[in-house]
Design a protein around this motif. Structure first.
Motif, short mmCIF file in Angstrom:
data_model
loop_
_atom_site.label_atom_id
_atom_site.label_comp_id
_atom_site.label_asym_id
_atom_site.label_seq_id
_atom_site.Cartn_x
_atom_site.Cartn_y
_atom_site.Cartn_z
N THR A 105 -5.38 -2.65 -5.61
CA THR A 105 -4.55 -3.77 -6.03
C THR A 105 -4.24 -4.65 -4.82
O THR A 105 -3.73 -4.14 -3.81
CB THR A 105 -3.21 -3.26 -6.62
OG1 THR A 105 -3.49 -2.45 -7.76
CG2 THR A 105 -2.33 -4.43 -7.05
N GLN A 107 -2.45 -6.87 -2.08
CA GLN A 107 -1.12 -6.57 -1.56
C GLN A 107 -0.62 -7.63 -0.59
O GLN A 107 -1.40 -8.32 0.06
CB GLN A 107 -1.15 -5.23 -0.80
CG GLN A 107 -1.63 -4.04 -1.60
CD GLN A 107 -1.85 -2.81 -0.74
OE1 GLN A 107 -1.78 -2.88 0.49
NE2 GLN A 107 -2.12 -1.69 -1.38
N THR A 125 2.77 -4.74 -3.92
CA THR A 125 1.56 -4.85 -4.73
C THR A 125 1.75 -5.94 -5.78
O THR A 125 2.85 -6.15 -6.30
CB THR A 125 1.23 -3.52 -5.41
OG1 THR A 125 2.36 -3.09 -6.19
CG2 THR A 125 0.91 -2.44 -4.38
N LYS A 127 1.40 -7.82 -9.34
CA LYS A 127 1.40 -7.41 -10.74
C LYS A 127 1.37 -8.65 -11.64
O LYS A 127 1.79 -9.73 -11.23
CB LYS A 127 2.65 -6.58 -11.03
CG LYS A 127 2.77 -5.32 -10.18
CD LYS A 127 4.11 -4.63 -10.32
CE LYS A 127 5.21 -5.34 -9.54
NZ LYS A 127 5.07 -5.22 -8.09
N ASN A 132 1.93 -5.07 -14.92
CA ASN A 132 0.74 -4.24 -14.73
C ASN A 132 0.05 -4.64 -13.44
O ASN A 132 -0.08 -5.83 -13.15
CB ASN A 132 -0.23 -4.42 -15.90
CG ASN A 132 0.37 -3.98 -17.22
OD1 ASN A 132 0.95 -2.91 -17.31
ND2 ASN A 132 0.25 -4.82 -18.23
N LYS A 133 -0.40 -3.66 -12.68
CA LYS A 133 -1.11 -3.97 -11.43
C LYS A 133 -2.41 -4.70 -11.75
O LYS A 133 -3.11 -4.35 -12.70
CB LYS A 133 -1.40 -2.68 -10.66
CG LYS A 133 -0.18 -2.00 -10.08
CD LYS A 133 -0.58 -0.77 -9.29
CE LYS A 133 0.63 -0.08 -8.67
NZ LYS A 133 0.25 1.12 -7.89
N SER A 135 -6.25 -6.21 -10.29
CA SER A 135 -7.32 -5.72 -9.42
C SER A 135 -8.00 -6.91 -8.77
O SER A 135 -7.67 -8.07 -9.05
CB SER A 135 -8.35 -4.91 -10.23
OG SER A 135 -9.24 -5.77 -10.92
N LYS A 197 5.85 -9.65 -8.88
CA LYS A 197 5.55 -9.87 -10.30
C LYS A 197 5.24 -11.34 -10.54
O LYS A 197 5.94 -12.23 -10.07
CB LYS A 197 6.73 -9.45 -11.16
CG LYS A 197 6.48 -9.61 -12.67
CD LYS A 197 7.69 -9.17 -13.48
CE LYS A 197 7.44 -9.38 -14.97
NZ LYS A 197 8.60 -8.95 -15.79
#
Length: 447
Positions: A105, A107, A125, A127, A132-133, A135, A197
């Motif tokens: 994920t 960062q 991280t 989201k 939800n994380k 990619s 987020k």
């Protein structure tokens, strides 16, 4: 901040300097093993994982009570490398990339610098709006932001696409502590909360000029900054590759686009940053690294890329757009100004050289983050360490690039349609190549 070496520069033979560098300092970011990206594949040479690279962008945060400095750094889409083109069962071919940690994920890292030591104090991280994380995997074909790439594991297995995949390349922070991040895929600009987020998203045709969808694949937005009045300055990495009436604009384009957009209204203006076109074999060889707002009209921009002699250039320019033409809706005979052989019909930004990083001892290939300290004299540059990953192909019969090969769904390698017994080798870059380095430049005058 203690500077450990000094370097005096008078001038360069082809460009005037607006300021002189009087002190240089280099500090490597130290990572704790727990901050490495874990590797779960079967390649024993990669058992130690990957050095997380927080050098895709940089923004200055604050000075602490005891003189320590804080920055926010940014990762890109994770440990990845060039891969053979992928040949599907229907015979169609696509570009592909190896993703050695497909669950990674992207960062944000809080970097602390004190006593000539730099560490990562906190990791955030990214989201989506549902927490939800996300990619860094490619976006499906046909969607806004697709690079038409297929993701592969190191064992040549096909990876899934991600509708919300991101390749982050620029970061800035607003007065409320929220982050704005731009990426190469869309290109997209996303607003994140303090805890990472997603709050809002801009894309071509929605808060960003629709023409940005013509970015060269994997060369979308490379830098972002906030002006004193609160506008976002968004930097395209390379010239656009607009296709119109059987023509492509990239051979003639002599500038990249800088967008100033109001995050509250979505209204924007677009200006032309003049690249050093004569220095490159092709104008699309110029790749910009980052942008930093000095005022509402003046910015610092990193311009880099290999010149006609394949020598790397890493330059920091100060650019003034106060008299520049807004080219958002500018056309001539139905064509965008990127198609013009002569760009005299538009006024580009005026630029002057601030620093030649190579002349100052910068050794890394890419300079991807740029920050300015409170004294407005000290610049800080960070490099992208590519997570310390190196991918090569070994072939006893030939010396070709890995992208000159193809691989099919049965994991068979081909070269010129012939089966190949070449081996793909995954390894680590050298210690010098795999570090994130903060490169401090103190100028003799304020910017």
């Amino acid at each position: 901040m203690k500077f450990i070496s000094k370097l005096f520069i008078t001038s360069l033979p082809f460009l005037a300097l607006s300021a002189q560098a009087i002190e240089i300092s280099k500090i490597n970011i130290e990572l704790d093993k727990s901050q490495y990206v874990k590797y779960s594949g079967s390649n024993k040479s990669l058992k130690n994982g990957f050095k997380t690279g927080f050098g895709s962008s940089l923004t200055y945060y604050k000075m602490g009570d005891h003189g320590e400095l804080y920055f926010y750094g940014l990762t890109d889409r994770g440990p990845n490398g060039d891969a053979p083109n992928f040949k599907a069962k229907d015979g169609s071919e696509s570009a592909s990339k190896f993703f050695l940690a497909p669950d990674f994920t992207p960062q944000i890292g809080l970097i602390k610098v004190e006593k000539n030591k730099a560490t990562i104090e906190k990791v955030i991280t990214l989201k989506d709006q549902n927490s939800n994380k996300i990619s860094g995997l490619p976006i499906p074909k046909g969607k806004i932001g697709t690079t038409n790439e297929v993701g592969l594991t190191d064992s040549l297995e096909i990876l899934p696409f991600d509708n919300k995949g991101l390749d982050p390349e620029g970061i800035t922070i607003d007065k409320d502590g929220n982050f704005y991040i731009c990426d190469e895929y869309g290109p997209f600009v996303i607003k994140y909360s303090k805890d990472g987020k997603e709050l809002n998203r801009f894309s071509p045709g929605n808060g960003l000029p629709e023409i940005l969808k013509y970015r060269i694949e994997n060369r979308g937005c490379e830098g972002i900054s906030i002006t004193p009045s609160g506008e976002l300055a968004v930097l395209e990495q390379s010239v656009l590759e607009i296709k119109r009436d059987g023509k492509k604009s990239s051979p003639t384009a002599k500038f990249t686009r800088v967008v100033l957009t109001d995050p509250n209204t979505g209204k924007f203006r677009t200006y032309a940053y003049p690249i050093d076109a004569d220095e490159y074999k092709k104008t699309k060889d110029a790749k910009l690294g980052d942008i930093l707002a000095l005022s509402d009209t003046e910015f610092l921009i990193i311009e880099q890329g290999k010149d006609k002699n394949k020598k790397m250039r890493n330059l920091i320019y100060k650019v003034d757009f106060s008299n520049a033409t807004d080219i958002t809706d500018f056309y001539k005979d139905g064509f965008e100004p990127e198609f013009y052989q002569d760009s005299a019909d538009i006024v580009m930004g005026e630029k002057i050289l601030v620093a030649d990083l190579r002349a100052l001892g910068y050794v890394h290939e890419k300079a991807e983050g740029l920050a300015l300290l409170d004294d407005r004299q000290t610049l800080v540059v960070i490099n992208d360490n590519d997570f310390g990953l190196d991918v090569k192909i070994k072939d006893k019969k030939r010396k070709e690039k890995i992208t000159d090969y193809t691989v099919d769904s049965n994991k068979q390698l081909y070269f010129d349609s012939l089966m190949s017994d070449a081996k793909i080798k995954f390894s680590y870059l050298s210690d010098e190549e795999s570090v994130n380095e903060l490169f401090f430049i103190k100028l003799d005058e304020k910017l």
